[in-house]
Design a protein around this motif. Structure first.
Motif, PDB file in Angstrom:
ATOM      1  N   ASN A 164       0.743  -1.600   0.284  1.00  0.00           N
ATOM      2  CA  ASN A 164       0.229  -0.259  -0.017  1.00  0.00           C
ATOM      3  C   ASN A 164       1.109   1.481   0.063  1.00  0.00           C
ATOM      4  O   ASN A 164      -0.022   1.908   0.114  1.00  0.00           O
ATOM      5  CB  ASN A 164      -0.899  -0.214   1.366  1.00  0.00           C
ATOM      6  CG  ASN A 164      -1.967  -0.725   1.223  1.00  0.00           C
ATOM      7  OD1 ASN A 164      -2.682  -1.124  -0.105  1.00  0.00           O
ATOM      8  ND2 ASN A 164      -2.352  -2.111   2.200  1.00  0.00           N
ATOM      9  N   ARG A 165       1.722   1.381  -0.169  1.00  0.00           N
ATOM     10  CA  ARG A 165       2.835   2.711  -0.590  1.00  0.00           C
ATOM     11  C   ARG A 165       3.265   2.320  -2.037  1.00  0.00           C
ATOM     12  O   ARG A 165       3.872   1.290  -2.640  1.00  0.00           O
ATOM     13  CB  ARG A 165       4.409   2.351   0.416  1.00  0.00           C
ATOM     14  CG  ARG A 165       3.529   2.109   2.436  1.00  0.00           C
ATOM     15  CD  ARG A 165       5.084   2.662   3.157  1.00  0.00           C
ATOM     16  NE  ARG A 165       5.618   1.149   2.778  1.00  0.00           N
ATOM     17  CZ  ARG A 165       5.373   0.130   3.111  1.00  0.00           C
ATOM     18  NH1 ARG A 165       4.733   0.047   4.449  1.00  0.00           N
ATOM     19  NH2 ARG A 165       6.735  -1.037   3.395  1.00  0.00           N
ATOM     20  N   ILE A 166       3.241   3.549  -2.441  1.00  0.00           N
ATOM     21  CA  ILE A 166       3.823   4.087  -3.620  1.00  0.00           C
ATOM     22  C   ILE A 166       5.683   5.031  -3.542  1.00  0.00           C
ATOM     23  O   ILE A 166       5.762   5.340  -3.353  1.00  0.00           O
ATOM     24  CB  ILE A 166       2.759   5.368  -4.105  1.00  0.00           C
ATOM     25  CG1 ILE A 166       1.357   4.144  -4.333  1.00  0.00           C
ATOM     26  CG2 ILE A 166       3.359   4.668  -5.910  1.00  0.00           C
ATOM     27  CD1 ILE A 166       0.362   4.892  -5.446  1.00  0.00           C
ATOM     28  N   TYR A 167       5.926   3.986  -4.639  1.00  0.00           N
ATOM     29  CA  TYR A 167       7.115   4.329  -4.988  1.00  0.00           C
ATOM     30  C   TYR A 167       7.487   4.628  -5.865  1.00  0.00           C
ATOM     31  O   TYR A 167       7.267   4.270  -7.417  1.00  0.00           O
ATOM     32  CB  TYR A 167       8.141   2.816  -4.844  1.00  0.00           C
ATOM     33  CG  TYR A 167       8.361   2.691  -3.306  1.00  0.00           C
ATOM     34  CD1 TYR A 167       9.067   3.314  -2.240  1.00  0.00           C
ATOM     35  CD2 TYR A 167       6.944   1.935  -2.939  1.00  0.00           C
ATOM     36  CE1 TYR A 167       9.054   2.948  -0.952  1.00  0.00           C
ATOM     37  CE2 TYR A 167       7.506   1.332  -1.329  1.00  0.00           C
ATOM     38  CZ  TYR A 167       8.552   2.053  -0.661  1.00  0.00           C
ATOM     39  OH  TYR A 167       8.467   1.358   0.786  1.00  0.00           O
ATOM     40  N   ASP A 168       8.298   5.560  -6.406  1.00  0.00           N
ATOM     41  CA  ASP A 168       8.073   5.967  -7.625  1.00  0.00           C
ATOM     42  C   ASP A 168       9.644   7.231  -8.043  1.00  0.00           C
ATOM     43  O   ASP A 168       9.896   7.762  -7.392  1.00  0.00           O
ATOM     44  CB  ASP A 168       7.308   6.985  -8.393  1.00  0.00           C
ATOM     45  CG  ASP A 168       6.972   6.919  -9.787  1.00  0.00           C
ATOM     46  OD1 ASP A 168       7.901   6.666 -10.470  1.00  0.00           O
ATOM     47  OD2 ASP A 168       6.234   7.895 -10.481  1.00  0.00           O
ATOM     48  N   CYS A 169       9.894   6.762  -9.324  1.00  0.00           N
ATOM     49  CA  CYS A 169      11.600   8.395 -10.160  1.00  0.00           C
ATOM     50  C   CYS A 169      11.723   7.572 -11.246  1.00  0.00           C
ATOM     51  O   CYS A 169      10.921   7.753 -11.843  1.00  0.00           O
ATOM     52  CB  CYS A 169      12.398   7.112  -9.192  1.00  0.00           C
ATOM     53  SG  CYS A 169      13.258   5.490  -9.685  1.00  0.00           S
ATOM     54  N   PRO A 170      12.380   9.078 -11.631  1.00  0.00           N
ATOM     55  CA  PRO A 170      12.249   9.208 -13.241  1.00  0.00           C
ATOM     56  C   PRO A 170      13.246   7.722 -13.548  1.00  0.00           C
ATOM     57  O   PRO A 170      13.023   7.586 -15.155  1.00  0.00           O
ATOM     58  CB  PRO A 170      13.551  10.726 -13.072  1.00  0.00           C
ATOM     59  CG  PRO A 170      13.490  11.489 -11.569  1.00  0.00           C
ATOM     60  CD  PRO A 170      12.776  10.007 -11.167  1.00  0.00           C
ATOM     61  N   ASP A 171      13.494   7.180 -12.999  1.00  0.00           N
ATOM     62  CA  ASP A 171      14.442   6.249 -13.773  1.00  0.00           C
ATOM     63  C   ASP A 171      13.743   5.078 -14.342  1.00  0.00           C
ATOM     64  O   ASP A 171      13.926   3.903 -15.060  1.00  0.00           O
ATOM     65  CB  ASP A 171      15.634   5.801 -12.251  1.00  0.00           C
ATOM     66  CG  ASP A 171      16.250   6.271 -12.392  1.00  0.00           C
ATOM     67  OD1 ASP A 171      17.070   7.399 -13.197  1.00  0.00           O
ATOM     68  OD2 ASP A 171      17.202   5.963 -11.458  1.00  0.00           O
ATOM     69  N   LEU A 172      12.190   4.623 -13.717  1.00  0.00           N
ATOM     70  CA  LEU A 172      11.000   3.941 -13.992  1.00  0.00           C
ATOM     71  C   LEU A 172      10.800   4.449 -15.712  1.00  0.00           C
ATOM     72  O   LEU A 172       9.538   3.484 -15.606  1.00  0.00           O
ATOM     73  CB  LEU A 172      10.098   4.116 -12.858  1.00  0.00           C
ATOM     74  CG  LEU A 172      10.656   3.318 -12.010  1.00  0.00           C
ATOM     75  CD1 LEU A 172       9.999   3.487 -10.509  1.00  0.00           C
ATOM     76  CD2 LEU A 172      11.337   1.947 -11.805  1.00  0.00           C
ATOM     77  N   GLY A 173      10.738   6.071 -16.101  1.00  0.00           N
ATOM     78  CA  GLY A 173      10.130   6.456 -17.407  1.00  0.00           C
ATOM     79  C   GLY A 173       9.643   5.069 -18.411  1.00  0.00           C
ATOM     80  O   GLY A 173       9.121   5.171 -19.167  1.00  0.00           O
ATOM     81  N   SER A 174      10.934   4.599 -18.683  1.00  0.00           N
ATOM     82  CA  SER A 174      11.171   3.550 -20.063  1.00  0.00           C
ATOM     83  C   SER A 174      10.142   2.470 -19.311  1.00  0.00           C
ATOM     84  O   SER A 174      10.285   1.357 -20.005  1.00  0.00           O
ATOM     85  CB  SER A 174      12.784   3.346 -20.226  1.00  0.00           C
ATOM     86  OG  SER A 174      13.297   2.764 -19.459  1.00  0.00           O
ATOM     87  N   PHE A 175      10.206   2.080 -17.925  1.00  0.00           N
ATOM     88  CA  PHE A 175       9.653   0.398 -17.820  1.00  0.00           C
ATOM     89  C   PHE A 175       8.158   0.592 -17.180  1.00  0.00           C
ATOM     90  O   PHE A 175       7.115  -0.517 -17.322  1.00  0.00           O
ATOM     91  CB  PHE A 175       9.990   0.092 -15.814  1.00  0.00           C
ATOM     92  CG  PHE A 175      12.420   0.215 -16.322  1.00  0.00           C
ATOM     93  CD1 PHE A 175      12.571  -0.990 -16.921  1.00  0.00           C
ATOM     94  CD2 PHE A 175      12.390   1.015 -16.429  1.00  0.00           C
ATOM     95  CE1 PHE A 175      14.474  -1.197 -17.114  1.00  0.00           C
ATOM     96  CE2 PHE A 175      13.969   0.704 -16.044  1.00  0.00           C
ATOM     97  CZ  PHE A 175      14.904  -0.075 -17.007  1.00  0.00           C
ATOM     98  N   ARG A 176       7.212   2.118 -17.374  1.00  0.00           N
ATOM     99  CA  ARG A 176       6.334   2.199 -17.423  1.00  0.00           C
ATOM    100  C   ARG A 176       4.936   1.022 -18.391  1.00  0.00           C
ATOM    101  O   ARG A 176       5.712   1.596 -19.231  1.00  0.00           O
ATOM    102  CB  ARG A 176       5.696   3.766 -16.647  1.00  0.00           C
ATOM    103  CG  ARG A 176       6.517   4.541 -15.791  1.00  0.00           C
ATOM    104  CD  ARG A 176       5.925   5.291 -16.313  1.00  0.00           C
ATOM    105  NE  ARG A 176       6.978   6.501 -14.686  1.00  0.00           N
ATOM    106  CZ  ARG A 176       7.041   6.942 -13.671  1.00  0.00           C
ATOM    107  NH1 ARG A 176       6.118   6.213 -13.260  1.00  0.00           N
ATOM    108  NH2 ARG A 176       7.647   7.478 -13.465  1.00  0.00           N
ATOM    109  N   ARG A 177       4.609   0.328 -17.430  1.00  0.00           N
ATOM    110  CA  ARG A 177       3.054  -0.009 -18.291  1.00  0.00           C
ATOM    111  C   ARG A 177       4.303  -1.419 -18.978  1.00  0.00           C
ATOM    112  O   ARG A 177       3.436  -2.182 -20.267  1.00  0.00           O
ATOM    113  CB  ARG A 177       2.352   0.311 -19.044  1.00  0.00           C
ATOM    114  CG  ARG A 177       2.050   0.950 -18.053  1.00  0.00           C
ATOM    115  CD  ARG A 177       0.966   2.422 -18.746  1.00  0.00           C
ATOM    116  NE  ARG A 177       1.559   2.718 -19.895  1.00  0.00           N
ATOM    117  CZ  ARG A 177       2.412   4.186 -20.038  1.00  0.00           C
ATOM    118  NH1 ARG A 177       2.658   4.522 -18.385  1.00  0.00           N
ATOM    119  NH2 ARG A 177       3.114   4.861 -20.813  1.00  0.00           N
ATOM    120  N   GLN A 178       5.303  -1.412 -18.919  1.00  0.00           N
ATOM    121  CA  GLN A 178       6.076  -2.499 -19.749  1.00  0.00           C
ATOM    122  C   GLN A 178       6.388  -4.368 -18.963  1.00  0.00           C
ATOM    123  O   GLN A 178       6.372  -4.295 -17.640  1.00  0.00           O
ATOM    124  CB  GLN A 178       7.593  -1.798 -19.860  1.00  0.00           C
ATOM    125  CG  GLN A 178       7.585  -0.767 -20.803  1.00  0.00           C
ATOM    126  CD  GLN A 178       7.373  -1.427 -22.513  1.00  0.00           C
ATOM    127  OE1 GLN A 178       7.016  -1.856 -23.035  1.00  0.00           O
ATOM    128  NE2 GLN A 178       5.847   0.127 -22.533  1.00  0.00           N
TER     129      GLN A 178
END
Length: 703
Positions: free
Chosen positions: A520-534
């Protein structure tokens, strides 16, 4: 008959391998045999006499050998009487008493060459009557037969000898019912003998019918029950009773190990010491240790609020890492001053230059119980990564890892009892007001334990490390390691930051548009740009991504880059709203607290704010100015203290990336900060006091 071993002579007939042979030759240790057809064979004497059916035909049976040790359990006068009978019976059988000098000839009335056995028995009876004994020839014959069958103990008066059976003439059906009642009491709570007697009656009535089997008297039942339940602790400690029942049947097996790390055992147990978690909040912690069977070295030991799979994995990391010298430790604890082969090991690993006198042992096989922390996928994965054989025990089988069980008990008796706040192994061994003593913190307990292991345990002669050639000599764990390392060798294994992340517990998650959601915690950073929904490409995990996290620090997670190599460190979305790290323990407690208060589906920001407020209150301590409603409960303070202690505990930590820049006060985070800080400026509702109860007015209202 005689107890003296017979002789094998030429011409004797022997039975060997279901055939009859004649001894025709004796040469050294070999015997030449010939059968009735004249065929011969040459047989070794040892092989001949070791055969199961070997016998010298016509030699008769030998009487049983007598041993003075068999008479030690008898009264002195009874033993002397048995020896007296033995002297007369030997003379009756052989013609000479046992203490007759060499060259003595038998008396005429006892000479086997001239008198029959019956004549010798009558002569012996007459001799004993002349000595004042009221003995007949029949009594002499009965004593002679018993002596030939059972040796000296057979001539003892049966009224003075131990009973042939444990239970005497007790009814076998009653005995079987008592045994069943005893077996039923092993997993149950402790009860009295009266309950066992009642249960025995019910068992007999159910199996044989009401009143069919007569129950023994109360005193007789108590005697039989005492004999059958001896060593079972039916009316004693339930813990001891279950522990004895879990022991395997048959002899214990001895594990032979010849190299450090060949076989190691891991386990955890509550530490018998109260610690000061935070702001004086007392609490208990758990000790997890790993012991090496070859050297009895405690390769690593960590103290944690609760043992998790990550603790077991980090224990492996400490095992493979040299113990550094700490400030304040005396120089005598350094590896260079110990019996360990420091110079040889230093040429292989430069980290040992400033290491303490604790050997670095690389596990090959680890034995553990079926605790959740040890059978977890995270610990199994750590063992696979380090190429360690994982071997769990059978359920409820502590005897399969006795060394670590005894080691943890030794730590309790040799280390914990000298610390303030000692609780004892059970509640009945606990003193009063233990929590009021000056308690050490968990960090200080870990420091003291590390120093004690190096200074005391590694230099203490261990009873399990004895020289087989000289059993009176014992070795210390360091001495045993120094002697085995000559033949076992040493292979250094350095752990990097990526190795640490590999040891953290893993979870498989999807990379969504908003980031990664873990607990239930959300982790995010700019390095995930090319991995989103992949997709990750790992089809057996439904194309999810492998996420590793630290249960004691919820601020960061690490995602494996399945497309390339390496790890991606991902910060928590609300990392800036909480001033200090906290783990799953505080997070789950805050979420449950909000649910108890009736909050519908608490959001992530609300949980983060509740956790931050909990930690802030814990750091400030209770205030007398606040009312009872604003004071933290004992459970709240304990959770906050355990979380802070876990976050401040020493150990390997991965290099954490820099936290994202904190927005300005005018940014959107300012509103969140106000929500977390509290609502001190909000108006307080008007308090309407209750009226005074007047019974006369209430009586008027009724009419």
């Amino acid at each position: 008959m005689s107890a003296r071993p017979g002789r094998l002579r030429l011409g004797d007939r022997v039975r060997f391998q279901e055939h009859t042979y004649t001894v025709v030759g004796l040469t050294g240790m070999q015997v030449r045999l010939a059968d009735t057809h004249g065929s011969g064979m040459l047989v070794d004497q040892v092989h001949l006499q070791a055969a199961g059916d070997f016998a010298v035909i016509g030699a008769g049976d030998r009487t049983a050998l007598a041993s003075a040790a068999l008479l030690e359990h008898l009264p002195e006068k009874v033993a002397e009487r048995a020896l007296w009978w033995q002297r007369h019976l030997v003379e009756l059988l052989t013609g000479l008493p046992p203490d007759a000098p060499a060259g003595t000839r038998p008396r005429p009335e006892y000479d086997p060459a001239n008198c029959s056995l019956a004549e010798r028995e009558r002569a012996k009876a007459a001799e004993l009557v002349a000595l004042g004994e009221e003995i007949t020839a029949r009594t002499v014959k009965r004593k002679r037969q018993r002596y030939e069958a059972g040796g000296i103990t057979a001539v003892v008066d049966r009224r003075l000898a131990p009973h042939a059976t444990l239970l005497g003439r007790a009814d076998p059906r009653v005995v079987a019912a008592i045994r069943q009642a005893i077996s039923e009491s092993i997993p149950a709570s402790t009860r009295t003998i009266e309950h066992a007697r009642w249960r025995t009656e019910r068992i007999l009535a159910a199996e044989h019918g009401e009143g069919t089997v007569e129950m023994p008297s109360r005193a007789t039942f108590y005697r039989i029950f005492d004999k059958l339940s001896h060593g079972v602790h039916v009316t004693g400690s339930a813990r001891t009773r279950r522990s004895l029942a879990d022991q395997p049947e048959g002899p214990f097996r001895y594990e032979s190990v010849a190299a450090p790390g060949e076989l190691m055992q891991i386990d955890s147990t509550p530490l018998d010491v109260l610690v000061r978690l935070d702001r004086g909040v007392p609490g208990r912690v758990e000790l997890t240790a790993l012991v090496d069977l070859a050297t009895r070295t405690i390769a690593a030991a960590v103290v944690r609020p609760t043992t998790k799979s990550v603790d077991a994995s980090l224990l492996l990391a400490r095992t493979l890492t040299p113990e550094p010298m700490r400030p304040g430790w005396v120089q005598a604890l350094a590896m260079s001053r110990s019996v360990l082969p420091h110079r040889r090991l230093l040429s292989l690993d430069e980290r040992l230059e400033h290491a303490a006198a604790r050997p670095v042992i690389i596990p090959e096989t680890i034995v553990c119980d079926r605790g959740k922390a040890f059978i977890s996928e995270n610990f199994r994965s750590s063992c696979r990564t380090l190429e360690i054989t994982f071997q769990p025990c059978h359920p409820r089988s502590p005897a399969e890892k006795p060394h670590i069980e005894r080691t943890l008990e030794s730590v309790a008796t040799m280390f914990c009892q000298f610390l303030p706040g000692h609780l004892g192994r059970t509640a009945e061994h606990r003193g009063r007001n233990v929590e009021d003593e000056p308690l050490w913190s968990m960090l200080e307990i870990q420091e003291l334990l590390d120093e004690w292991l190096v200074a005391k345990w590694q230099n203490r002669p261990h009873d399990g490390l004895r020289d087989p050639g000289v059993p009176g000599r014992t070795f210390t764990p360091n001495q045993k390691y120094a002697s085995l390392v000559e033949t076992a060798g040493y292979v250094p294994l350095a752990l990097s930051g990526d190795d640490y992340v590999e040891l953290l517990p893993a979870a498989w998650r999807a990379v969504n548009s908003y980031g990664v959601k873990v607990n239930n915690r959300i982790y995010d950073c700019p390095d995930l740009g090319s991995f989103r929904r992949q997709p990750s490409g790992v089809t057996r995990k439904r194309n999810l991504w492998e996420i590793h996290r630290d249960p004691y620090d919820a601020n960061w997670v690490w995602m494996r880059n399945h497309w390339e190599t390496g790890w991606i460190a991902i910060p928590w979305k609300h990392l800036g709203s909480v001033p200090q790290p906290f783990g799953d323990l505080a997070w789950d407690h805050a979420a449950a607290d909000l649910r108890r208060k009736g909050e519908p589906n608490p959001t992530e920001e609300e949980i983060a704010g509740a956790v931050a407020a909990l930690l802030i209150k814990a750091s400030q301590g209770p205030s007398n100015a606040d009312g009872p409603s604003t004071r933290m409960s004992k459970r709240d303070r304990r959770v906050a203290a355990r979380t802070r202690a876990a976050a401040e505990s020493p150990g390997l930590r991965p290099p954490q990336p820099e936290a994202p820049a904190r927005p300005d006060a005018d940014g959107p985070l300012a509103d969140d900060e106000e929500a977390v800080a509290g609502t001190d400026d909000e108006p307080i509702a008007k308090v309407i006091p209750l009226g005074v109860f007047d019974p006369f007015k209430e009586a008027d209202k009724r009419w």
